[in-house]
Design a protein around this motif. Sequence first.
Motif, PDB file in Angstrom:
ATOM      1  N   ALA A 134     -77.451   2.988 -29.504  1.00  0.00           N
ATOM      2  CA  ALA A 134     -76.477   3.332 -28.468  1.00  0.00           C
ATOM      3  C   ALA A 134     -75.623   2.123 -28.082  1.00  0.00           C
ATOM      4  O   ALA A 134     -74.420   2.239 -27.852  1.00  0.00           O
ATOM      5  N   SER A 135     -76.248   0.953 -28.013  1.00  0.00           N
ATOM      6  CA  SER A 135     -75.490  -0.252 -27.654  1.00  0.00           C
ATOM      7  C   SER A 135     -74.500  -0.633 -28.740  1.00  0.00           C
ATOM      8  O   SER A 135     -73.398  -1.109 -28.455  1.00  0.00           O
ATOM      9  N   GLU A 136     -74.857  -0.413 -30.005  1.00  0.00           N
ATOM     10  CA  GLU A 136     -73.909  -0.688 -31.092  1.00  0.00           C
ATOM     11  C   GLU A 136     -72.704   0.224 -31.013  1.00  0.00           C
ATOM     12  O   GLU A 136     -71.570  -0.178 -31.291  1.00  0.00           O
ATOM     13  N   GLY A 137     -72.919   1.473 -30.590  1.00  0.00           N
ATOM     14  CA  GLY A 137     -71.783   2.377 -30.417  1.00  0.00           C
ATOM     15  C   GLY A 137     -70.924   1.999 -29.225  1.00  0.00           C
ATOM     16  O   GLY A 137     -69.695   2.140 -29.255  1.00  0.00           O
ATOM     17  N   ASP A 138     -71.554   1.487 -28.148  1.00  0.00           N
ATOM     18  CA  ASP A 138     -70.783   1.095 -26.969  1.00  0.00           C
ATOM     19  C   ASP A 138     -69.961  -0.154 -27.223  1.00  0.00           C
ATOM     20  O   ASP A 138     -68.891  -0.339 -26.630  1.00  0.00           O
ATOM     21  N   ASP A 139     -70.445  -1.064 -28.088  1.00  0.00           N
ATOM     22  CA  ASP A 139     -69.713  -2.303 -28.362  1.00  0.00           C
ATOM     23  C   ASP A 139     -68.387  -2.030 -29.055  1.00  0.00           C
ATOM     24  O   ASP A 139     -67.451  -2.826 -28.968  1.00  0.00           O
ATOM     25  N   GLN A 140     -68.292  -0.927 -29.771  1.00  0.00           N
ATOM     26  CA  GLN A 140     -67.065  -0.640 -30.485  1.00  0.00           C
ATOM     27  C   GLN A 140     -65.941  -0.206 -29.549  1.00  0.00           C
ATOM     28  O   GLN A 140     -64.766  -0.354 -29.878  1.00  0.00           O
ATOM     29  N   VAL A 141     -66.293   0.331 -28.370  1.00  0.00           N
ATOM     30  CA  VAL A 141     -65.272   0.786 -27.422  1.00  0.00           C
ATOM     31  C   VAL A 141     -65.170  -0.114 -26.211  1.00  0.00           C
ATOM     32  O   VAL A 141     -64.394   0.158 -25.298  1.00  0.00           O
ATOM     33  N   ALA A 142     -65.962  -1.188 -26.171  1.00  0.00           N
ATOM     34  CA  ALA A 142     -65.925  -2.082 -25.010  1.00  0.00           C
ATOM     35  C   ALA A 142     -64.685  -2.955 -25.075  1.00  0.00           C
ATOM     36  O   ALA A 142     -64.206  -3.309 -26.147  1.00  0.00           O
ATOM     37  N   THR A 143     -64.144  -3.336 -23.939  1.00  0.00           N
ATOM     38  CA  THR A 143     -62.981  -4.214 -23.837  1.00  0.00           C
ATOM     39  C   THR A 143     -63.385  -5.490 -23.155  1.00  0.00           C
ATOM     40  O   THR A 143     -64.407  -5.561 -22.477  1.00  0.00           O
ATOM     41  N   THR A 144     -62.544  -6.521 -23.322  1.00  0.00           N
ATOM     42  CA  THR A 144     -62.822  -7.836 -22.739  1.00  0.00           C
ATOM     43  C   THR A 144     -61.957  -8.128 -21.522  1.00  0.00           C
ATOM     44  O   THR A 144     -61.851  -9.273 -21.094  1.00  0.00           O
ATOM     45  N   GLU A 145     -61.283  -7.103 -20.992  1.00  0.00           N
ATOM     46  CA  GLU A 145     -60.424  -7.318 -19.837  1.00  0.00           C
ATOM     47  C   GLU A 145     -61.268  -7.479 -18.577  1.00  0.00           C
ATOM     48  O   GLU A 145     -62.254  -6.780 -18.381  1.00  0.00           O
ATOM     49  N   MET A 146     -60.873  -8.432 -17.692  1.00  0.00           N
ATOM     50  CA  MET A 146     -61.567  -8.674 -16.435  1.00  0.00           C
ATOM     51  C   MET A 146     -60.951  -7.811 -15.348  1.00  0.00           C
ATOM     52  O   MET A 146     -59.735  -7.623 -15.287  1.00  0.00           O
ATOM     53  N   THR A 147     -61.805  -7.287 -14.479  1.00  0.00           N
ATOM     54  CA  THR A 147     -61.338  -6.497 -13.355  1.00  0.00           C
ATOM     55  C   THR A 147     -60.787  -7.403 -12.262  1.00  0.00           C
ATOM     56  O   THR A 147     -60.968  -8.623 -12.277  1.00  0.00           O
ATOM     57  N   GLU A 148     -60.125  -6.798 -11.296  1.00  0.00           N
ATOM     58  CA  GLU A 148     -59.571  -7.576 -10.189  1.00  0.00           C
ATOM     59  C   GLU A 148     -60.676  -8.241  -9.377  1.00  0.00           C
ATOM     60  O   GLU A 148     -60.534  -9.382  -8.918  1.00  0.00           O
ATOM     61  N   HIS A 149     -61.810  -7.550  -9.198  1.00  0.00           N
ATOM     62  CA  HIS A 149     -62.930  -8.128  -8.455  1.00  0.00           C
ATOM     63  C   HIS A 149     -63.486  -9.355  -9.176  1.00  0.00           C
ATOM     64  O   HIS A 149     -63.822 -10.362  -8.548  1.00  0.00           O
ATOM     65  N   GLU A 150     -63.584  -9.297 -10.511  1.00  0.00           N
ATOM     66  CA  GLU A 150     -64.082 -10.441 -11.255  1.00  0.00           C
ATOM     67  C   GLU A 150     -63.123 -11.616 -11.178  1.00  0.00           C
ATOM     68  O   GLU A 150     -63.536 -12.777 -11.105  1.00  0.00           O
TER      69      GLU A 150
END
Length: 325
Positions: A134-150
Motif C-alpha cells: 500500500a505504501s508503494e502505491g501511495d508513493d507514486q501519487v505523493a507530492t513534495t509540496e509544503m502546506t501553508e502551515h508547514e
Amino acid sequence: MDHHQPTPIAAPKQIGVGWWLLQGAGLAMTLGLMVVLAFALMMLTRMPVEGKTDPDVHWPTFAVWFVLCSVTVIGSMARSTWRELEDERVHVDVLGNELRIDRWSPPHERQRFLEQVAADTRARERAIEHQRSASEGDDQVATTEMTEHELRSAALRRREVGMDVPAAPPTGRWSRPLRLLRLTALNCLYGWLPLSLVVVVVLVELQDRVDPMWGLLPMLLLPIGWILMEAHQVLRHRVLRTRRSRSDLAQWHAVSGFVAAVVLALMAYTGVVMREDYPGIALVCFPLMVLCGWICKHELGHQIPSGPDRDPDVHDPPPDLSLID
C-alpha cells in the motif's frame, strides 16, 4: 527455515542447587550492607538531635532504619527473584491480547501458547506485506509540496531557534570573544582540581618554608569560572536573542541553582548539628536553599524540551511573515 516459521520459544530452565546458594549468599550480603547503612543513618539522625558530631549509639533508631532499609531493598529483591523463579513468558498479539505461560504451566497450555504465537506471527507478516504494497502505491501519487502551515512552522523555527545548535556561538565580531570567554571559564571550572593536587604536592615538599594556607588558592578558580560562564551565557543571549540561547541560559541557571541548593543543604545540616558553635548558619542557609530551588523551577520553565517527541508548534505564537526573507 521457512520464512513463515516462528522462532521457537525455549522451555523454562531447571533451577539447580547453585541458584539457591546464589540467592542465599545475596540475601546474606544484602543484610550485612543494610546493617552498615542503618548504622550510618542512625548516626546522621542522632547528630542534629544531640547537637554533636559523635553521638551515642541509639539502638531503637538503628532498628527503625534497619527495618525500613531491609523492607525496601529486600522487598525489591524478592520480587525480582520471584519473577526469575516463575520464569513467565509473555507474548502480545496484534489485537493487544497478552499470552502467558510460566514454569508451572501444564504441557497442553504450552502447546496452545506456541500455536497462538505462530498464528500471530503469520498475521503480522501478512499485515507488513500489505502495508508495504500500500505504501508503494501511495508513493507514486505523493507530492513534495509544503502546506501553508508547514511554511509558517519552518519560518518560525528559523526566526526563534536559528541554526538550532545549542552550544554554537554567534557569528560576526562577537564570535571570537565569546568563544574565548567560554574556553577560559571551562578551564577554570575543570582545572581547579588538578591544580589543587599539584599545589598540595608542592606544599608538602615546602611545608617548612611556605604557609599551608596557600593551598586554598586554587579554590578561587571555581567562583571565577562560574562568573565567567555566567557572563558568557548572558552576553550570548544578548547577541543572539533566540529561544535556544534563552534555553541554554536557563539550563545553566538551573544547574547552578541545584548545585548551590545541595551545598546549602549540607551547610544547613552542619549548622543544625553544630548549633552551639555556629548558631546562625542554619537560619541563613535554609532560606537561601529555598531561593535556589525557586530559581531552578523558574528557569526550567524557559528550557526548550529536547528529543524527537518535541513539537515546535505547541505554545508558539503565530509568526510574523512580513519579516521573513
